[in-house]
Scaffold this active site. Sequence first.
Site, PDB file in Angstrom:
ATOM      1  N   GLY A 180       2.497  -5.829  11.002  1.00  0.00           N
ATOM      2  CA  GLY A 180       2.191  -7.198  11.128  1.00  0.00           C
ATOM      3  C   GLY A 180       2.988  -8.173  10.352  1.00  0.00           C
ATOM      4  O   GLY A 180       3.415  -9.299  10.623  1.00  0.00           O
TER       5      GLY A 180
ATOM      6  N   LYS B 109       0.953  -1.131   0.090  1.00  0.00           N
ATOM      7  CA  LYS B 109      -0.118  -0.021   0.025  1.00  0.00           C
ATOM      8  C   LYS B 109       1.086   1.234   0.081  1.00  0.00           C
ATOM      9  O   LYS B 109       1.354   1.635   1.005  1.00  0.00           O
ATOM     10  CB  LYS B 109      -1.026  -0.123   1.080  1.00  0.00           C
ATOM     11  CG  LYS B 109      -1.960  -1.178   1.161  1.00  0.00           C
ATOM     12  CD  LYS B 109      -2.764  -1.125   2.453  1.00  0.00           C
ATOM     13  CE  LYS B 109      -2.992  -2.245   3.148  1.00  0.00           C
ATOM     14  NZ  LYS B 109      -2.251  -2.391   4.133  1.00  0.00           N
TER      15      LYS B 109
ATOM     16  N   GLY C 203      -0.129   0.352  11.658  1.00  0.00           N
ATOM     17  CA  GLY C 203      -0.559   1.584  11.145  1.00  0.00           C
ATOM     18  C   GLY C 203      -0.038   2.738  12.026  1.00  0.00           C
ATOM     19  O   GLY C 203       0.200   3.802  11.729  1.00  0.00           O
TER      20      GLY C 203
HETATM   21  P1  AMP Z   1       1.071  -3.696   3.393  1.00  0.00           P
HETATM   22  O1  AMP Z   1      -0.137  -4.194   4.084  1.00  0.00           O
HETATM   23  O2  AMP Z   1       1.084  -2.523   2.606  1.00  0.00           O
HETATM   24  O3  AMP Z   1       2.562  -4.029   4.290  1.00  0.00           O
HETATM   25  O4  AMP Z   1       1.557  -4.891   2.322  1.00  0.00           O
HETATM   26  C1  AMP Z   1       1.826  -6.184   2.624  1.00  0.00           C
HETATM   27  C2  AMP Z   1       1.399  -7.105   1.439  1.00  0.00           C
HETATM   28  O5  AMP Z   1       2.202  -6.665   0.153  1.00  0.00           O
HETATM   29  C3  AMP Z   1       1.884  -8.559   1.544  1.00  0.00           C
HETATM   30  O6  AMP Z   1       0.686  -9.351   1.672  1.00  0.00           O
HETATM   31  C4  AMP Z   1       2.795  -9.170   0.363  1.00  0.00           C
HETATM   32  O7  AMP Z   1       2.496 -10.056  -0.208  1.00  0.00           O
HETATM   33  C5  AMP Z   1       2.270  -7.795  -0.653  1.00  0.00           C
HETATM   34  N1  AMP Z   1       3.649  -7.661  -1.500  1.00  0.00           N
HETATM   35  C6  AMP Z   1       4.706  -7.369  -1.205  1.00  0.00           C
HETATM   36  N2  AMP Z   1       5.407  -7.205  -2.495  1.00  0.00           N
HETATM   37  C7  AMP Z   1       4.523  -7.461  -3.366  1.00  0.00           C
HETATM   38  C8  AMP Z   1       4.758  -7.617  -4.813  1.00  0.00           C
HETATM   39  N3  AMP Z   1       6.005  -7.342  -5.494  1.00  0.00           N
HETATM   40  N4  AMP Z   1       3.597  -7.886  -5.549  1.00  0.00           N
HETATM   41  C9  AMP Z   1       2.543  -8.071  -4.965  1.00  0.00           C
HETATM   42  N5  AMP Z   1       2.125  -7.927  -3.751  1.00  0.00           N
HETATM   43  C10 AMP Z   1       3.495  -7.746  -2.884  1.00  0.00           C
END
Ligand code: AMP
Length: 398
Positions: free
Chosen positions: A354, A203, A377
């Site tokens: 997390g 995100k 967050g």
């Molecule tokens: P966040 O909640 O923003 O910290 O995102 C965490 C999520 O990002 C995890 O479920 C990961 O699988 C996903 N993620 C990390 N790198 C990638 C990527 N290159 N493509 C798709 N999802 C990703």
Amino acid sequence: MSIVFYHKKTIRDVDVVGKRVLVRVDYNVPRDEAGNVTDLTRINGTLPTLQYLLKRGAKVVLMSHLGRPKGEKNLKYSLANLAPVLQRLLDAPVAFCPDCVGAEAEKMANDLQPGEVLLLENLRFYKEEEKNDDAFAEKLAKLGDLFVCDAFGAVHRAHASLVGVTKYLPAVAGFLLEKDLVMMRKLLADPARPVVAVMGGAKVDDKIGVIKNLLPNVDRLLIGGAMANTFLYALGYDMGASKISLDYVDLVRDLMKKDVAKKIVLPEDLVAAAAFAPDAKYRNVAVNRIPSGWMALDMGKNTVRTYAAIVESAQTVIWNGPMGVFEMPVFARGTEAIAVACAKCQGATIVGGGDSLAAIDQAGVGYMITHISTGGGSTLEYLEGKHLPGVEVLQNAR
Ligand code: AMP
């Protein structure tokens, strides 16, 4: 660092003997299909506060949210299953009240004996909770003589159980909240340099503000995960079918033109896969060589080596967010390498969020991290330089 440093009173500074102590915890825990708790980290984090209170003969009333029941009573999100878990962990009687306000909750709270615990039902069964409704906060406050906040994971929200309730009760911090605040102050007020931030995850919207605030304060900012895709795309690379936050491309492009952007480090190679699946065909490729229709799911080998070396030689590391789709073992290598690099780093390491905690767990290096924050967050908003409403309202220490 341009973050707010708090000095708050804690349960050590007030008299708790024989009092009904209303404690806001963050028991928004992962559960299986049957509703059984699958990870005790958040509950374990609150045990020092609860044990301290029980040992001093307080009567403990616990309140928390769980999931997003959106203001409706939905037993899928009931906290009932947590009562026996807590009873075992605390070795003290833990009763459960099927409501969090009202006559039954008041009677159960009033009947508590010193050394006993009452766990209330999910706060978010009432829409008033998230609206910080004053009448609802007043009803919650009837259940205690003193309010303790020990929910670092929730203090970035101005909800009734975190903010409103403090209008009616003296309010202090519990030990888990204190630990997060004190460690951030110790490590970030005058951090040892070089300071390296590592930002990953998916995100961009959550993290772009953090990146802007951190850039002037850090020496290097390593970007990974899907967030790196958006940065590379903004720089003109063809990212194929990779996950990209199109809404933020212009913002990222502007940011990359600024002088501070020199501190940003992006991947030089990636692990590209033919599909978003654990058994998909995959290959290590340079950032400008993603096969048509493929997607980047992890950092490449050279990037892993570069990032790990920067982290290992830093004096302060702040890490938030996985470096790839670490839930699939073949695409977890970048994330695990950062976890191990944090462990090897001789300086201070702060890990929050997390997913990063899960990665630290997966790599088995938790005991080598200086500070693991229970907030996701809230850690990000704090690093962004924002005030935390649930902390602001607690009594200041002199
Ligand atoms: P966040 O909640 O923003 O910290 O995102 C965490 C999520 O990002 C995890 O479920 C990961 O699988 C996903 N993620 C990390 N790198 C990638 C990527 N290159 N493509 C798709 N999802 C990703």
